[in-house]
Design a protein around this motif. Structure first.
Motif, PDB file in Angstrom:
ATOM      1  N   UNK A   1     -11.951  -9.357  54.773  1.00 20.82           N
ATOM      2  CA  UNK A   1     -11.180  -8.774  53.437  1.00 20.82           C
ATOM      3  C   UNK A   1     -11.740  -9.779  52.981  1.00 20.82           C
ATOM      4  N   UNK A   2     -12.706 -10.325  52.869  1.00 22.15           N
ATOM      5  CA  UNK A   2     -13.697 -11.001  51.088  1.00 22.15           C
ATOM      6  C   UNK A   2     -14.244  -9.977  51.223  1.00 22.15           C
ATOM      7  N   UNK A   3     -14.808  -9.632  51.959  1.00 20.64           N
ATOM      8  CA  UNK A   3     -15.939  -8.383  51.856  1.00 20.64           C
ATOM      9  C   UNK A   3     -15.697  -7.285  50.917  1.00 20.64           C
ATOM     10  N   UNK A   4     -14.280  -6.801  50.839  1.00 21.75           N
ATOM     11  CA  UNK A   4     -13.886  -5.620  50.480  1.00 21.75           C
ATOM     12  C   UNK A   4     -13.220  -5.565  49.176  1.00 21.75           C
ATOM     13  N   UNK A   5     -12.844  -7.234  49.459  1.00 20.99           N
ATOM     14  CA  UNK A   5     -12.391  -7.239  47.735  1.00 20.99           C
ATOM     15  C   UNK A   5     -13.027  -7.622  46.681  1.00 20.99           C
ATOM     16  N   UNK A   6     -14.717  -7.995  47.605  1.00 19.32           N
ATOM     17  CA  UNK A   6     -15.687  -8.426  46.189  1.00 19.32           C
ATOM     18  C   UNK A   6     -16.131  -6.849  46.183  1.00 19.32           C
ATOM     19  N   UNK A   7     -16.354  -6.276  46.451  1.00 24.19           N
ATOM     20  CA  UNK A   7     -16.854  -4.673  46.272  1.00 24.19           C
ATOM     21  C   UNK A   7     -15.988  -3.957  45.845  1.00 24.19           C
ATOM     22  N   UNK A   8     -15.145  -4.215  46.323  1.00 26.23           N
ATOM     23  CA  UNK A   8     -13.995  -3.402  44.988  1.00 26.23           C
ATOM     24  C   UNK A   8     -13.522  -4.258  44.187  1.00 26.23           C
ATOM     25  N   UNK A   9     -13.583  -5.601  43.528  1.00 23.21           N
ATOM     26  CA  UNK A   9     -13.696  -6.057  42.557  1.00 23.21           C
ATOM     27  C   UNK A   9     -15.196  -5.891  40.925  1.00 23.21           C
ATOM     28  N   UNK A  10     -15.988  -5.696  41.464  1.00 25.62           N
ATOM     29  CA  UNK A  10     -17.142  -5.329  41.547  1.00 25.62           C
ATOM     30  C   UNK A  10     -17.109  -4.776  40.877  1.00 25.62           C
ATOM     31  N   UNK A  11     -16.711  -2.965  41.636  1.00 24.94           N
ATOM     32  CA  UNK A  11     -16.642  -1.865  40.439  1.00 24.94           C
ATOM     33  C   UNK A  11     -14.961  -1.519  39.823  1.00 24.94           C
ATOM     34  N   UNK A  12     -14.488  -2.587  40.416  1.00 30.19           N
ATOM     35  CA  UNK A  12     -13.091  -2.426  39.086  1.00 30.19           C
ATOM     36  C   UNK A  12     -13.541  -2.568  37.950  1.00 30.19           C
ATOM     37  N   UNK A  13     -14.192  -3.841  38.042  1.00 27.74           N
ATOM     38  CA  UNK A  13     -14.609  -4.963  36.787  1.00 27.74           C
ATOM     39  C   UNK A  13     -15.536  -3.744  35.579  1.00 27.74           C
ATOM     40  N   UNK A  14     -16.386  -3.280  36.088  1.00 26.23           N
ATOM     41  CA  UNK A  14     -17.140  -2.092  35.445  1.00 26.23           C
ATOM     42  C   UNK A  14     -16.207  -1.613  35.048  1.00 26.23           C
ATOM     43  N   UNK A  15     -15.337  -0.924  36.018  1.00 23.58           N
ATOM     44  CA  UNK A  15     -14.380   0.500  35.298  1.00 23.58           C
ATOM     45  C   UNK A  15     -13.785   0.082  34.502  1.00 23.58           C
ATOM     46  N   UNK A  16     -12.731  -1.376  34.173  1.00 17.85           N
ATOM     47  CA  UNK A  16     -12.165  -1.861  32.983  1.00 17.85           C
ATOM     48  C   UNK A  16     -12.974  -2.308  32.043  1.00 17.85           C
ATOM     49  N   UNK A  17     -13.919  -3.110  31.827  1.00 15.10           N
ATOM     50  CA  UNK A  17     -14.474  -2.422  30.609  1.00 15.10           C
ATOM     51  C   UNK A  17     -15.631  -1.639  30.406  1.00 15.10           C
ATOM     52  N   UNK A  18     -15.664  -0.443  30.876  1.00 12.39           N
ATOM     53  CA  UNK A  18     -16.448   0.271  30.226  1.00 12.39           C
ATOM     54  C   UNK A  18     -15.037   1.379  29.558  1.00 12.39           C
ATOM     55  N   UNK A  19     -13.642   1.034  30.543  1.00  9.94           N
ATOM     56  CA  UNK A  19     -12.778   1.733  29.509  1.00  9.94           C
ATOM     57  C   UNK A  19     -12.256   1.213  28.187  1.00  9.94           C
ATOM     58  N   UNK A  20     -12.720  -0.509  28.370  1.00  5.26           N
ATOM     59  CA  UNK A  20     -12.105  -0.775  26.875  1.00  5.26           C
ATOM     60  C   UNK A  20     -13.426  -0.679  26.128  1.00  5.26           C
ATOM     61  N   UNK A  21     -14.071  -0.393  26.143  1.00  9.10           N
ATOM     62  CA  UNK A  21     -15.738   0.023  25.236  1.00  9.10           C
ATOM     63  C   UNK A  21     -15.061   1.281  24.404  1.00  9.10           C
ATOM     64  N   UNK A  22     -14.802   2.170  26.162  1.00 12.20           N
ATOM     65  CA  UNK A  22     -14.382   3.569  25.195  1.00 12.20           C
ATOM     66  C   UNK A  22     -13.354   3.438  24.142  1.00 12.20           C
ATOM     67  N   UNK A  23     -12.063   2.438  24.676  1.00 13.73           N
ATOM     68  CA  UNK A  23     -11.152   2.677  23.674  1.00 13.73           C
ATOM     69  C   UNK A  23     -11.972   2.366  22.015  1.00 13.73           C
ATOM     70  N   UNK A  24     -12.703   1.480  22.240  1.00 16.82           N
ATOM     71  CA  UNK A  24     -13.456   0.365  21.281  1.00 16.82           C
ATOM     72  C   UNK A  24     -14.457   1.520  19.898  1.00 16.82           C
TER      73      UNK A  24
END
Length: 564
Positions: free
Chosen positions: A465-488
């Motif tokens: 569960x820890x490994x899956x969470x790490x993999x998912x959060x790594x991609x989700x964080x880039x996904x979130x930041x790039x969305x905010x940069x697009x909005x900016x």
């Protein structure tokens, strides 16, 4: 000798302002290392480096971001236990609960209108942050000492979310004001803000780890005690908010010269800022217009939150007596009719303003894509409920899982800041799509764990569960930041950046709330309850497939002139 003299007299290559700033920073740091080893010299070097890397964003903004994230993460496990065991909310009720407390985030156009239209002592940002911080701190004490029913939890958490959303919007607008000075630094500023928040969440979870035992030899602290501790810590940012920069409001009838250097001195959003030349008067005019209070009520922007209030009324029926439920309907109807009245009164002016804004192609597609991607069904709440039930005898496991997730978010934010902060155009959209698809794919990795196929180490698959969470959060964080940069990047530079950014984040937040309302009936249809998670894998397939399908719409952003 003449040749050597000529070489020494030859002028060096011309440097851009950014290059000169970097050279000055390096010289300052070298000077602090060699000639001036005092603490003052080191502090000056660090301050100069910070201003160069963050575009001069005022330190107090990042400090407020830190405390905002810390106070959200520290009681997170306690809130989950409180909903799961104290209030006995089912997974579908928890989805409705989180969807309800997200509604205040969809009211950001109202908060933006209040801050623009009703400045306090000439200030539009800082007083509202202070007031919201006081309300946020007070709600934790109320939850700890007075709330013991689901309907009370709905009520107080909605109020707390309103205060948190107000703070989040004010800080976001300050970042946008700084980004508008140099859009090439938008990625650096957004990633810096997200990295600070991830670091705060990681620290909060580490601090709270001793509160949740692993061996079952003692019971975890009662949630009410953790809520009291959170309320005490929440008093600290009230004092920090006093240091926030806030430019005074200039009214339209004010007599101010566009080349008046005092305009620059009154803009403390930047820690240091050079004066503009008289020939750049148009920039000062835009800044002056940005400080003029808006007079139009955002009735059209509040149409969606008004509809979501009806959905709140439907979702809380199991928690209220029928007579109280009907009374609540009357209150919601009155609020909706109030919005409807403003809508009819302002329809002409509002329609003209919004249509003129939507004529910009980038505004249309950016808002639509951000909304649809966030409005897809999600298995996050049901999966979290399942984890609490599986690890009931190990209360520390959810905390450890959150620590691993936040550590990954922190590392991902740092990587984005280091390697992707200057990405724009098609590269930025490509990163947004690919990270979103990878995030959807990692959701599928939870299916073997739910089926019991992974039991490594005899700890109910915690390592997996820890490994899956790490993999998912790594991609989700880039996904979130790039969305905010697009909005900016999609914000116009003509004095309407506040309206545009508020609209973008409102579409994101409305999508988050809609996702909860869409997920709740799906959860009920799959018969997922506190004791039955048989069909949780189907919900995961629906969530991952919905996100992947919505991401295909991101291709529409390539047709916007902004990204060519």
């Amino acid at each position: 000798g003449q040749l050597a003299s000529a070489r020494s007299a030859r002028p060096g290559p011309r440097c851009s302002p950014r290059a000169q700033s970097s050279v000055q920073t390096i010289q300052t740091i070298r000077g602090s290392r060699c000639g001036d080893c005092s603490m003052a010299g080191l502090a000056a070097a660090v301050s100069q480096l910070y201003r160069t890397r963050t575009g001069g964003l005022h330190w107090s903004i990042l400090v407020m971001y830190f405390f905002s994230a810390f106070l959200q993460a520290f009681p997170m496990t306690a809130v989950g236990n409180w909903l799961q065991f104290n209030l006995q909310m089912s997974p579908s009720q928890q989805s409705s609960f989180y969807a309800s407390i997200f509604i205040p985030y969809t009211l950001k156009p109202l908060y933006g209108w209040l801050s623009e239209r009703l400045p306090i002592r000439g200030l539009r940002r800082k007083p509202y942050v202070v007031i919201s911080s006081v309300i946020f701190a007070a709600t934790w004490f109320i939850i700890a000492w007075l709330i013991d029913t689901p309907i009370g939890a709905f009520t107080i958490m909605i109020g707390q979310s309103a205060a948190s959303a107000f703070i989040d919007l004010m800080l976001g607008l300050m970042v946008i004001d700084c980004s508008c000075k140099d859009m090439s630094r938008a990625g650096a500023l957004q990633s810096a803000a997200e990295t600070v928040q991830s670091a705060a969440s990681f620290l909060a979870l580490l601090v709270g780890l001793p509160l949740y035992p692993c061996n079952g030899d003692r019971a975890p602290l009662d949630p009410w005690l953790i809520f009291v501790i959170t309320g005490i810590v929440a008093c600290v940012p009230i004092a920090c908010a006093a240091f926030l920069p806030d430019a005074p409001v200039y009214h339209a009838n004010a007599s101010i010269a566009v080349n008046d250097p005092s305009l620059d001195e009154d803009m403390p959003l930047l820690a240091s800022e050079s004066h503009y030349e008289p020939g750049q008067a148009n920039v000062l005019v835009q800044r002056l217009r940005a400080r003029t209070p808006s007079r139009s009520f955002p009735a059209l922007e509040l149409a969606m939150p008004a509809v979501l209030l009806i959905m709140v009324w439907v979702s809380i029926k199991p928690f209220m007596a029928h007579s109280d439920w009907l009374t609540f309907l009357y209150v919601i109807s009155a609020v909706d009719f109030l919005f409807l009245g403003f809508l009819f009164e302002r329809s002409g002016l509002q329609c003209h303003g919004i249509v003129s804004a939507l004529q910009q192609f980038k505004v249309v597609w950016t808002s639509l894509v951000l909304f649809l991607i966030n409005a897809t069904p999600t298995s996050e709440d049901a999966l979290s409920s399942y984890q609490y039930s599986v690890w009931m005898t190990h209360p520390c496991y959810p905390q450890y899982l959150s620590i691993a997730t936040e550590a990954t978010a922190l590392a991902s934010g740092c990587l984005y800041f280091a390697f992707f902060h200057n990405w724009t155009g098609r590269r930025l959209i490509g990163l947004f799509v690919l990270s979103g698809l990878a995030s959807a794919a990692t959701q599928l990795l939870w299916v073997p764990w739910i089926h019991g196929d992974v039991t490594a180490g005899g700890n109910n698959g915690f390592d997996y569960a820890v490994l899956v969470s790490i993999a998912g959060e790594a991609m989700s964080q880039w996904f979130l930041i790039s969305a905010l940069v697009i909005a900016t990047h999609a914000c116009p530079l003509d004095g309407k950046s506040t309206f545009a950014y508020v609209m973008y984040v409102s579409f994101i937040d409305v999508g988050e709330s809609v996702a909860g309302w869409v997920t709740a009936p799906i959860t009920d249809a799959l018969s997922i309850t506190l004791t039955n998670y048989t069909h949780l894998d189907i919900l995961i397939y629906i969530g991952a497939g919905g996100l992947a399908a919505a991401l295909t719409l991101a291709a529409l952003l390539f047709f916007s002139k902004l990204y060519i």
